[in-house]
Scaffold this active site. Sequence first.
Site, PDB file in Angstrom:
ATOM      1  N   HIS A   1       4.457  -4.294  -0.806  1.00 40.74           N
ATOM      2  CA  HIS A   1       3.879  -3.076  -1.467  1.00 40.74           C
ATOM      3  C   HIS A   1       4.425  -2.660  -2.963  1.00 40.74           C
ATOM      4  O   HIS A   1       4.248  -1.460  -3.339  1.00 40.74           O
ATOM      5  CB  HIS A   1       3.983  -1.816  -0.473  1.00 40.74           C
TER       6      HIS A   1
ATOM      7  N   HIS B   1      11.651   0.528   2.433  1.00 39.93           N
ATOM      8  CA  HIS B   1      10.291   1.086   2.647  1.00 39.93           C
ATOM      9  C   HIS B   1       9.747   0.575   4.028  1.00 39.93           C
ATOM     10  O   HIS B   1       9.710   1.246   5.022  1.00 39.93           O
ATOM     11  CB  HIS B   1       9.356   0.816   1.395  1.00 39.93           C
TER      12      HIS B   1
END
Lengths: 173, 845
Positions: free
Chosen positions: A122, A103
Amino acid sequence: MKKCDGLVEAGRRQFLRTAGFSVAGVAAATVMPTPAKAATATARVAYPSSRLANLTELKLDDPVNVAYPDNDSPGILLKLGVKVEGGVGPDGDVVAYSVLCPHKGYPLAYNQSDRTLSCPGHYSRFDVEKAGQEIWGHATQNLAQFVLRVDAKGDIYAEGVDELIYGRLSNVL
Amino acid sequence: MTFKRQVDRLPIIPADAVEHNVTCHYCIVGCGYKAYTWDINRQGGTDPKQNKFGVNLAQQQGAETVAWYAPSMYNIVKSDGRDVHLVIKPDVDCAVNSGLGSVRGARMAENHTSQARNTQQQRLTDPMVWRYGEMQPTSWDDALDLVARVTAAVIDEQGEDGLFVSMFDHGGSAGGYENTWGTGKLYFGAMKVKNVRIHNRPAYNSEVHATRDMGVGELNNCYEDAELADTIMVVGANPLEAQTNYFLNHWIPNLRGTSLDKKKAEFPGEPVEQGRIVIVDPRRTPTVAACEAEAGTDRVLHLALEPGTDLVLFNGLLTYIADKGWIDKEFIQNHTVVATASGPQLIARPGAAVPEKDHELTDFTAALAANRTSLADCAKITGLKEADIVKAAEWIASPKAGNKRRRTMIGYEKGLIWGNDNYRTNGALVNIALATGNIGRPGGGVVRLGGHQEGYVRPSDAHVGRPAAYVDKLLIEGRGGVHHIWACDHYKTTLNAMRFKQVYKKRTDMVKDAMNTVPWGDRAAMVAAIMTAIRQGGLFSVDTDIIPTQIGQASHVWLPAAISGEMNLTSMNGERRMRLTQRYMDPPGQAMPDCLIAARLANALERVFRDAGKPGYADQFKGFDWKTEEDAFVDGYTKNANGGQFVSYERLKAMGNNGFHEPAVAFKDGKIVGTKRLYADGKFSTKDGKAKFLAAPWRGWAAPGKADQKAKYAYLINNGRTNIVWQNAFMDQDNDFVMGRMPYPIIEMHPDDMKDLEVSAGDLVEVYNDAGATQAMAYPTPTARRKQTFMLFGFPKGVEGNVVNAGVNELIIPDYKHNWANIRKIASAPAAARGLSFKSTEYKV
């Protein structure tokens, strides 16, 4: 989140520290003589064969830090004790993954209790028993797994990668 | 098997690639992206001079680098008829997402049509018609002529009430100001269509009537308020999965304590600290786990209340806050209606079922009296501990040191909207915000978190009435002769879906059978045959969409639409931030923007009515001579939207991915001036500018059939979204990465419930009740409560709406969330489910 920020910082420092190797590599490449005719490009990048460890060095559920295809691409090598997708060795249970979250590139942390890699940035999670499948998260790909081979001596070699590694537009720089 | 792309390098964006502004066309948040296109035969290099980033790409890039993109962010598409490389990557300079990409938006490039790379080959390329027993391609003129002739014939016989319309009303893809105006001008301007509904509900109505009736528009704050609030209260929402980058980029900094400097700068002389959050949701969502990981469990209060009892909680909180004296008396006095000498303010609300009895809009004192709920009652009905209710009240409203008012932002979404007693529950929540003066001030707001983006500009819908027609029910009852559908798929996203599909198929099959009897080229005979079938109860169905949908299987005409990026498109996000997505590629085949399809249909209707000798009616269809989507924008937004006169494509392009907060109030120094927060001046959206409270006493289950169903069936079938899938998977059903993880809709179940039912992870189960039956894939979830399941909503291979009964809350608002059903095993895990991971989705430190 101080703890995790620290982890991220460590990741950033690692990038900075290792960047020098790449610069040197590029400099070396640029002094090569220009061929009169361009070589035919391969359809995929040519992967090095890198020895990561010997089977005897692996303990169950105890990840070994590795790097592949070069020192700037950290990963882990794991012995899981059960046969899994992409697993090698006599028990089909040895796997290796990139630990840069696909990501945003934060370093993934291994959680032994459920055999997952989790991202402190995250919250993305990947299953090391399922070829790096994203259990939940923001990455638009499953985790890059290193293709392994074990020779007669039990040496484990990485020889390929099945997804693009975070932070590089070619798996081999 | 875990899906791997086997992509080990990507073309590098050259320094001179063309850059376009892009707002993600999926969820409400509207993250900023940049699209880069360049000729297929060129590529950038690793040398800083040879790439768009100006960095050495022969080196590993660090975390959060701008100089990387994932394979999902790349594709080869057509632009002006030529193959070009396309990269769509998150924009680090956009204030909304600061470079973050979600698992949905970061696949925008991959989810475009590419002949070269075989992506999204499901897209419609031509108008398609039912010809010789199957859907066949035809020209726009031919398809529109048939649609216009049948529509005109139905209007002749049944009036405009014979024309049923299902149409989007939102922003982003399958929406946006251009397209809501194009369709709106056709159905609400040229005609006054009354039997109309929206994409996710069976009527044309607000999802939040109450807050609007109280004078509080539902998108009243800005995303920065989530960074500034002392406390965030979130109700029936799961922002980590459904508003991902709003949560990650604006809520998390507050919960981590990294927005403290911003708070200090904004509120000098006021005590500030790391934020707290109150989460009201019967289910432990991934949001709860993330909040706990960041803020610590002592700053996160998850109120896992008894499903459907939110109203009681809000009334209990209001009572406690008022009794403690924590209300904002000055705000209430100056900005809300107050009791007069002759007694309390009692204001009938529009469309009330029994107007003389429904005096529900009122002043604070009267509302408090009506809503008064003791702590003991509140705890008893909601199943919460009294101490937790008190803690929530303290976090929401107890004064800070120096007697400074606490700043509390309240967010809510589908758990409330598609919940029990929508109107009163919505109002009861807004009561808390009004009573504590938390609207129009930094760190406050009482807001919908939103689903799609917004992008609404249409002629008045007043003729639709209130309550609006329950369109799906009318269709089941055999009403209407022609149905125009715009990017709606009832088959996946309605309630009582099984019954709807049975009847809809039967009615449309009657027309198909009639069409099969006539040669295509004999238009007069074809229309006559269709009309005969319609008179016998048949229905002619026209589906405008980007792909063949499930409801489209029943349709007779498909009209291919373009999506954002294949056209210029404007929308606004959940903080009213308006941006322009620039066109960066061609639509597939003959596909057109919806606004232009509506315009060409209007042109065809004008011609057909004129030819039929009805010049007066034909004249109503004038004003659709648009050539481009910008023509529709100017005709619609510029001339009709509040502040529209300040806005143009050119100005929006210059405002980039940060755009401006609507409404625009001026154009100054080359920039559009917007409105960061609504009601900052304390004047609300009512005639006198005073907000109203709502008397909203508890009355149990409001939608018919819910209480009976609860008594009869064992399992709650709660439902909603999951992170990886956008909406009803209309594009994701053709995306290998998503289908590799979600081949069937999940149903989260407690492992002990699975044991009772002899169900293993990945097994397909049938969920069945008095409304219907559907299927899902069992996902063991130890954090789930016993007998409370959670199923993915709107998924193609297992439609949750099949088990939602026909009962609705007042004003035709469905209660999709509360269903009870029994569950049984259908089959052991199919091959696609066997390679899946069923580990916990929760992040733990």
